[in-house]
Design a protein around this motif. Structure first.
Motif, mmCIF file in Angstrom:
data_model
loop_
_atom_site.group_PDB
_atom_site.id
_atom_site.type_symbol
_atom_site.label_atom_id
_atom_site.label_comp_id
_atom_site.label_asym_id
_atom_site.label_seq_id
_atom_site.Cartn_x
_atom_site.Cartn_y
_atom_site.Cartn_z
ATOM 1 N N ASP A 186 3.862 1.762 -1.187
ATOM 2 C CA ASP A 186 4.432 1.971 -2.524
ATOM 3 C C ASP A 186 3.383 2.576 -3.442
ATOM 4 O OD1 ASP A 186 6.873 0.964 -1.842
ATOM 5 O OD2 ASP A 186 6.666 -0.945 -2.894
ATOM 6 N N GLN A 194 -2.916 -7.798 -2.018
ATOM 7 C CA GLN A 194 -1.923 -7.010 -2.764
ATOM 8 C C GLN A 194 -2.415 -6.845 -4.194
ATOM 9 O OE1 GLN A 194 1.764 -9.030 -4.154
ATOM 10 N NE2 GLN A 194 1.152 -10.725 -2.837
ATOM 11 N N MET A 230 -13.425 -6.640 5.908
ATOM 12 C CA MET A 230 -11.997 -6.924 6.057
ATOM 13 C C MET A 230 -11.776 -8.416 6.270
ATOM 14 S SD MET A 230 -11.063 -5.576 9.918
ATOM 15 C CE MET A 230 -9.525 -6.486 10.102
ATOM 16 N N GLY A 279 -2.723 -8.875 3.958
ATOM 17 C CA GLY A 279 -2.138 -7.971 2.961
ATOM 18 C C GLY A 279 -1.710 -8.722 1.712
ATOM 19 N N ASN A 280 -1.171 -9.923 1.901
ATOM 20 C CA ASN A 280 -0.742 -10.718 0.752
ATOM 21 C C ASN A 280 -1.943 -11.068 -0.134
ATOM 22 O OD1 ASN A 280 0.153 -12.892 -0.978
ATOM 23 N ND2 ASN A 280 1.978 -13.024 0.310
ATOM 24 N N SER A 334 0.543 -12.762 -6.299
ATOM 25 C CA SER A 334 0.920 -13.498 -5.087
ATOM 26 C C SER A 334 1.367 -14.933 -5.356
ATOM 27 C CB SER A 334 -0.274 -13.535 -4.126
ATOM 28 O OG SER A 334 -0.062 -14.475 -3.102
ATOM 29 N N ASP A 335 2.388 -15.374 -4.611
ATOM 30 C CA ASP A 335 2.758 -16.800 -4.589
ATOM 31 C C ASP A 335 1.912 -17.539 -3.563
ATOM 32 O OD1 ASP A 335 5.099 -17.056 -6.437
ATOM 33 O OD2 ASP A 335 5.864 -15.462 -5.164
ATOM 34 N N ALA A 337 9.129 -18.736 -1.738
ATOM 35 C CA ALA A 337 9.510 -18.409 -3.120
ATOM 36 C C ALA A 337 9.294 -16.927 -3.418
ATOM 37 C CB ALA A 337 8.687 -19.251 -4.098
ATOM 38 N N LYS A 360 8.504 -21.991 -9.239
ATOM 39 C CA LYS A 360 8.303 -20.598 -9.669
ATOM 40 C C LYS A 360 9.378 -20.230 -10.694
ATOM 41 C CE LYS A 360 8.257 -15.875 -7.795
ATOM 42 N NZ LYS A 360 8.185 -15.053 -6.576
ATOM 43 N N ALA A 419 7.561 -8.403 7.240
ATOM 44 C CA ALA A 419 6.581 -7.321 7.405
ATOM 45 C C ALA A 419 5.219 -7.670 6.810
ATOM 46 C CB ALA A 419 7.120 -6.044 6.750
ATOM 47 N N ALA A 425 11.751 -11.238 -7.459
ATOM 48 C CA ALA A 425 11.038 -11.074 -8.733
ATOM 49 C C ALA A 425 9.733 -11.857 -8.671
ATOM 50 C CB ALA A 425 11.889 -11.567 -9.884
ATOM 51 N N LEU A 441 0.822 -1.219 0.000
ATOM 52 C CA LEU A 441 0.000 0.000 0.000
ATOM 53 C C LEU A 441 0.854 1.268 0.000
ATOM 54 C CD1 LEU A 441 -2.732 1.321 0.043
ATOM 55 C CD2 LEU A 441 -2.798 1.055 2.517
HETATM 56 C C1 LIG Z 1 10.028 -5.610 -3.909
HETATM 57 C C2 LIG Z 1 8.881 -6.513 -3.620
HETATM 58 C C3 LIG Z 1 8.915 -7.822 -4.081
HETATM 59 C C4 LIG Z 1 7.847 -8.677 -3.817
HETATM 60 N N1 LIG Z 1 7.885 -9.973 -4.303
HETATM 61 C C5 LIG Z 1 6.812 -10.785 -4.091
HETATM 62 C C6 LIG Z 1 6.793 -12.101 -4.598
HETATM 63 O O1 LIG Z 1 7.747 -12.556 -5.246
HETATM 64 N N2 LIG Z 1 5.707 -12.867 -4.345
HETATM 65 C C7 LIG Z 1 4.639 -12.405 -3.633
HETATM 66 O O2 LIG Z 1 3.667 -13.140 -3.434
HETATM 67 N N3 LIG Z 1 4.621 -11.147 -3.148
HETATM 68 C C8 LIG Z 1 5.677 -10.337 -3.361
HETATM 69 N N4 LIG Z 1 5.656 -9.063 -2.889
HETATM 70 C C9 LIG Z 1 4.406 -8.540 -2.343
HETATM 71 C C10 LIG Z 1 4.287 -8.729 -0.866
HETATM 72 O O3 LIG Z 1 4.089 -10.092 -0.591
HETATM 73 C C11 LIG Z 1 3.065 -7.914 -0.466
HETATM 74 O O4 LIG Z 1 3.427 -6.543 -0.572
HETATM 75 C C12 LIG Z 1 2.612 -8.210 0.942
HETATM 76 O O5 LIG Z 1 2.211 -9.556 1.053
HETATM 77 C C13 LIG Z 1 1.451 -7.307 1.348
HETATM 78 O O6 LIG Z 1 1.193 -7.482 2.719
HETATM 79 P P1 LIG Z 1 1.120 -6.220 3.694
HETATM 80 O O7 LIG Z 1 0.690 -6.734 4.997
HETATM 81 O O8 LIG Z 1 2.399 -5.451 3.649
HETATM 82 O O9 LIG Z 1 -0.060 -5.423 2.979
HETATM 83 P P2 LIG Z 1 -0.354 -3.845 2.953
HETATM 84 O O10 LIG Z 1 0.611 -3.180 2.017
HETATM 85 O O11 LIG Z 1 -0.514 -3.306 4.307
HETATM 86 O O12 LIG Z 1 -1.791 -3.894 2.258
HETATM 87 C C14 LIG Z 1 -1.957 -4.365 0.937
HETATM 88 C C15 LIG Z 1 -3.447 -4.263 0.588
HETATM 89 O O13 LIG Z 1 -4.191 -5.181 1.383
HETATM 90 C C16 LIG Z 1 -5.214 -4.505 2.102
HETATM 91 N N5 LIG Z 1 -5.329 -5.210 3.383
HETATM 92 C C17 LIG Z 1 -4.360 -5.440 4.288
HETATM 93 N N6 LIG Z 1 -4.833 -6.192 5.303
HETATM 94 C C18 LIG Z 1 -6.134 -6.447 5.004
HETATM 95 C C19 LIG Z 1 -7.172 -7.163 5.673
HETATM 96 N N7 LIG Z 1 -6.966 -7.812 6.818
HETATM 97 N N8 LIG Z 1 -8.395 -7.204 5.093
HETATM 98 C C20 LIG Z 1 -8.625 -6.581 3.914
HETATM 99 N N9 LIG Z 1 -7.691 -5.876 3.249
HETATM 100 C C21 LIG Z 1 -6.454 -5.821 3.795
HETATM 101 C C22 LIG Z 1 -4.746 -3.070 2.224
HETATM 102 O O14 LIG Z 1 -5.834 -2.176 2.369
HETATM 103 C C23 LIG Z 1 -4.039 -2.898 0.876
HETATM 104 O O15 LIG Z 1 -4.984 -2.599 -0.127
HETATM 105 C C24 LIG Z 1 6.723 -8.199 -3.091
HETATM 106 C C25 LIG Z 1 6.705 -6.880 -2.612
HETATM 107 C C26 LIG Z 1 7.753 -6.035 -2.875
HETATM 108 C C27 LIG Z 1 7.702 -4.629 -2.352
#
Ligand SMILES: Cc1cc2nc3c(=O)[nH]c(=O)nc-3n(C[C@H](O)[C@H](O)[C@H](O)COP(=O)(O)OP(=O)(O)OC[C@H]3O[C@@H](n4cnc5c(N)ncnc54)[C@H](O)[C@@H]3O)c2cc1C
Length: 341
Positions: A36, A116, A212, A112-113, A164-165, A98, A233, A107, A241, A34
């Motif tokens: 970013d 995303q 939520m 969030g995953n 997402s993975d 992966a 993957k 984090a 990546a 979010l």
């Molecule tokens: C450089 C980089 C590389 C990455 N590579 C991968 C990869 O290879 N594979 C992969 O799977 N992921 C990858 N990611 C993504 C990463 O897994 C996600 O950014 C992360 O899982 C999001 O989780 P968060 O808790 O930080 O979500 P946040 O950033 O806090 O939220 C993301 C979204 O989810 C919503 N949200 C959060 N919690 C809830 C909830 N409980 N109910 C409803 N909505 C909610 C938020 O409103 C927002 O819209 C990468 C990210 C980055 C920055």
């Protein structure tokens, strides 16, 4: 980045009330996606509702039916290494490991995953049109650089993929998503949680306004796939990546024949791609390349490539055969040694 207000919720009820009070508000958990999107002006929430301090959403435990409940705030790292997951659902551990990097997985949360957003380059560039970001504005990816875009289930509005993975493994394992909202609580099958773009690509999921995620449930029955699984993957770079194509494969073996199967793809569609018909053609058949190729044909039926991503059709076919071979042999793809055996 726009100006926004900040609220720290201390309960699910508090978060839901804050969501209901401001239609422009967004939940923030780990913030790895979010924040970013806010910096790129793709997301412009009027209010951030921080849910990280809500008690009770950060645990993993067994359900009364022998399944596992993962709270929405459990970090990706904790899920991957938790003994109940690594022993009972190693496909999920492997898929999480992966993805991203150790720092990001520390984090990132389960909720969030799940939520995303796509990694389509055009979605991230607020100077360009994008039907997902701004409905009706157009989709430059159709004729532009579309290497990481969809080959299945795309629409004339959008060819973005779900990144997402973790969700690919959850789809294969038949997980369900627990949700709380203004109307109470409900459970959504993982297969129905993410949606295809059709005419409304701005919506990634079937979550409705004001809801939520509170947790993810893994069914007890999926433990039968623990012995024979693989998450493979394929990507442009071996770490940090997103998938060009990924395969979550799980088998239950009856001697040399396949007793049951689960199969899902990542990196190819707007949601994790699963077709039960592709699993049915595996059941009762010998675990060999011919059987696996038949399942790949069924899973990829209707695949359509564009200028830069047509190669993904053949890549996905080969990856499905390879992941199923690894699963059948009980030699899952290692996520630390990334050579493909
Ligand atoms: C450089 C980089 C590389 C990455 N590579 C991968 C990869 O290879 N594979 C992969 O799977 N992921 C990858 N990611 C993504 C990463 O897994 C996600 O950014 C992360 O899982 C999001 O989780 P968060 O808790 O930080 O979500 P946040 O950033 O806090 O939220 C993301 C979204 O989810 C919503 N949200 C959060 N919690 C809830 C909830 N409980 N109910 C409803 N909505 C909610 C938020 O409103 C927002 O819209 C990468 C990210 C980055 C920055």
């Amino acid at each position: 980045m726009n100006r926004f207000s900040y609220f720290r919720a201390e309960s699910v009820e508090g978060a839901l009330a804050a969501l209901a009070a401001d239609p422009g508000a967004k939940l923030i958990a780990g913030g790895t996606n979010l924040l970013d999107l806010m910096k790129y002006d793709v997301e412009q929430p009027s209010r951030l509702i921080d849910i990280t301090q809500i008690e009770g959403l950060d645990t993993i435990g067994e359900t009364t039916t022998g399944g596992i409940m993962i709270g929405a705030l459990v970090s990706n790292t904790t899920i991957a290494y938790h003994p109940l997951i690594s022993a009972g659902f190693p496909l999920l551990s492997s898929a999480i490991l992966a993805g991203a990097t150790p720092q990001l997985r520390n984090a990132a949360t389960a909720g969030g995953n799940l939520n995303q957003r796509t990694r389509c380059y055009y979605f991230y560039d607020a100077a360009l049109p994008c039907n997902k970001r701004e409905p009706g504005s157009g989709c430059p990816a159709m004729e532009g650089v579309n290497r990481n875009h969809a080959i299945l289930g795309a629409s004339e509005q959008c060819i973005a993929t779900h990144p997402s993975d973790m969700c690919v493994a959850l789809a294969a394992l038949g997980a369900s998503v627990h949700v709380a909202g203004p109307e109470g609580q409900r459970t959504i099958a993982m297969a129905d949680y993410h949606r295809l773009p059709n005419g409304s690509p701005e919506r990634d999921t079937t979550l409705v306004a004001g809801e939520m995620v509170t947790g993810i449930e893994l069914p007890a029955g999926a433990k039968r796939f623990a012995e024979h699984h693989s998450y493979l993957k394929l990507r442009d770079r071996l770490s940090y990546a997103f998938a060009l194509v990924s395969v979550a494969a799980s088998l239950q073996m009856d001697g040399r024949a396949i007793g049951d199967a689960r199969l899902a793809l990542g990196g190819v569609a707007h949601k994790p791609w699963r077709r039960t018909q592709a699993e049915e053609v595996l059941i009762g058949r010998p675990a060999d390349d011919e059987t696996f190729a038949t399942a790949a044909d069924v899973l990829l039926e209707g695949a359509h490539g564009r200028e830069h991503n047509a190669f993904k059709i053949e890549l996905a076919h080969r990856a499905i055969v390879r992941a199923l071979s690894q699963a059948a042999a009980g030699t899952p793809q290692s996520q630390s040694d990334k050579r493909i055996a």
